[in-house]
Design an enzyme around this catalytic site. Structure first.
Site, PDB file in Angstrom:
ATOM      1  CE  LYS A   1       2.559  -1.371  -6.290  1.00  0.00           C
ATOM      2  NZ  LYS A   1       2.879  -0.375  -7.331  1.00  0.00           N
TER       3      LYS A   1
ATOM      4  CG  ASP B   1       1.229   4.165  -4.160  1.00  0.00           C
ATOM      5  OD1 ASP B   1       1.529   4.802  -3.117  1.00  0.00           O
ATOM      6  OD2 ASP B   1       0.281   4.491  -4.886  1.00  0.00           O
TER       7      ASP B   1
END
Length: 311
Positions: A175, A193
């Site tokens: 991420k 997320d």
């Protein structure tokens, strides 16, 4: 007499109907009220069929992204940064806190430690004091100092621009790596997320729960060139309208495309009160947002310790 009586009975309802029509035409509000009662609001979604084909899913997913691009033409990463080093630090610090709190904290960090070499040689206690407002400040201090040392020792003090190198750095997962690649190097990536995970499942783009599998499933629905901005659009929407606990369904621009319509507040007026950041007239998360955001009516966030703005 009986026939006349029957005629009278038949005529009575017609007269009453005529009277109602006349009253409705004379009173536009009554006519509008009748119309609303007769037809469901346009924003009410028709849930996609359970057996939605892959082709239909791709079309619906891409249409949602196009709609969101019109709603958030100014979508951007909501962390303040001026270079790749600042961005990777801010992204690591954003764990378990808001981008707003990170943005209010990093100016002091960036000013005192502008380079990886500076932060790698920093006194941990001094860094901890700066990072205290972000929460978990001891662990985050170890993470950013360790990250800086790795950059100095393994990459000559430069943030690498390859996924396989970024994920080797302490505290950097896929991420964080995609945030850096997409926004500092212009290389496409999907940022999975909590907001992204929640929305793509609500929209039935995938039922996966593992971030890596979500990334793969959603990435297959879009051209690679759209991945970075898709992430911004989805995350912006999740923060402003499609909230975790009470989505503002009645104020959602993509309600007709959403299988989860109705999970939140559907009344338009009540839904408006749930909107956050610029959609609700409140400050955003960045102290120094892009000009496009300001031009669209966005309000900069206040610095640390300043009173929070209100509409």
């Amino acid at each position: 007499m009986k026939k006349a009586a029957r005629k009278t009975v038949k005529k009575a309802p017609r007269k009453a109907t005529t009277a109602v029509k006349k009253n409705a035409s004379a009173n536009p509000e009554a006519k509008a009220s009748k119309s609303v009662a007769a037809k469901p609001p346009k924003s009410v979604a028709a849930k996609p069929p359970r057996n939605e084909s892959h082709t239909a899913l791709v079309r619906r997913a891409r249409r949602i992204n196009r709609e969101l691009a019109e709603v958030y033409p100014y979508a951007h990463p909501e962390l303040d940064f001026e270079n790749s080093f600042q961005l990777i630090l801010a992204t690591v610090l954003s764990a378990q806190t808001t981008d707003l709190r990170v943005n209010q904290t990093t100016p002091a960090l960036f000013a005192k430690y502008p380079t990886p070499e500076d932060l790698a040689a920093a006194n941990p206690e001094e860094v901890e004091e700066i990072l205290r407002p972000t929460g978990f400040f001891r662990a985050k201090t170890r993470a950013v100092i360790g990250l800086s040392k790795a950059l100095v020792e393994e990459f000559g003090g430069e943030v690498p621009g390859r996924l396989e190198d970024l994920v080797k750095l302490p505290g950097v997962g896929r991420k964080t790596a995609f945030v850096v690649l997409g926004n500092a190097f212009g290389r496409p990536g999907i940022t999975v997320d909590t907001h992204f995970q929640r929305l793509v499942r609500r929209w039935q783009w995938t039922d996966e729960k593992d971030p890596d599998k979500i990334e793969a499933a959603v990435g297959a629905l879009f051209p690679k060139s759209e991945w970075t901005m898709l992430s911004h659009h989805v995350i912006f929407h999740g923060r402003r309208i499609c909230h975790a606990r009470k989505p503002a369904c009645g104020a959602c621009p993509i309600a007709p495309l959403c299988p989860a319509y109705g999970e939140g507040e559907t009344d338009p007026e009540k839904a408006k009160k749930l909107l956050k950041y610029e959609k609700g007239g409140f400050p955003g998360q960045r102290l120094n947002p892009p000009q496009a955001y300001l031009d669209a009516g966005g309000i900069p966030a206040p610095p640390l310790g300043a009173p929070q703005g209100t509409p």
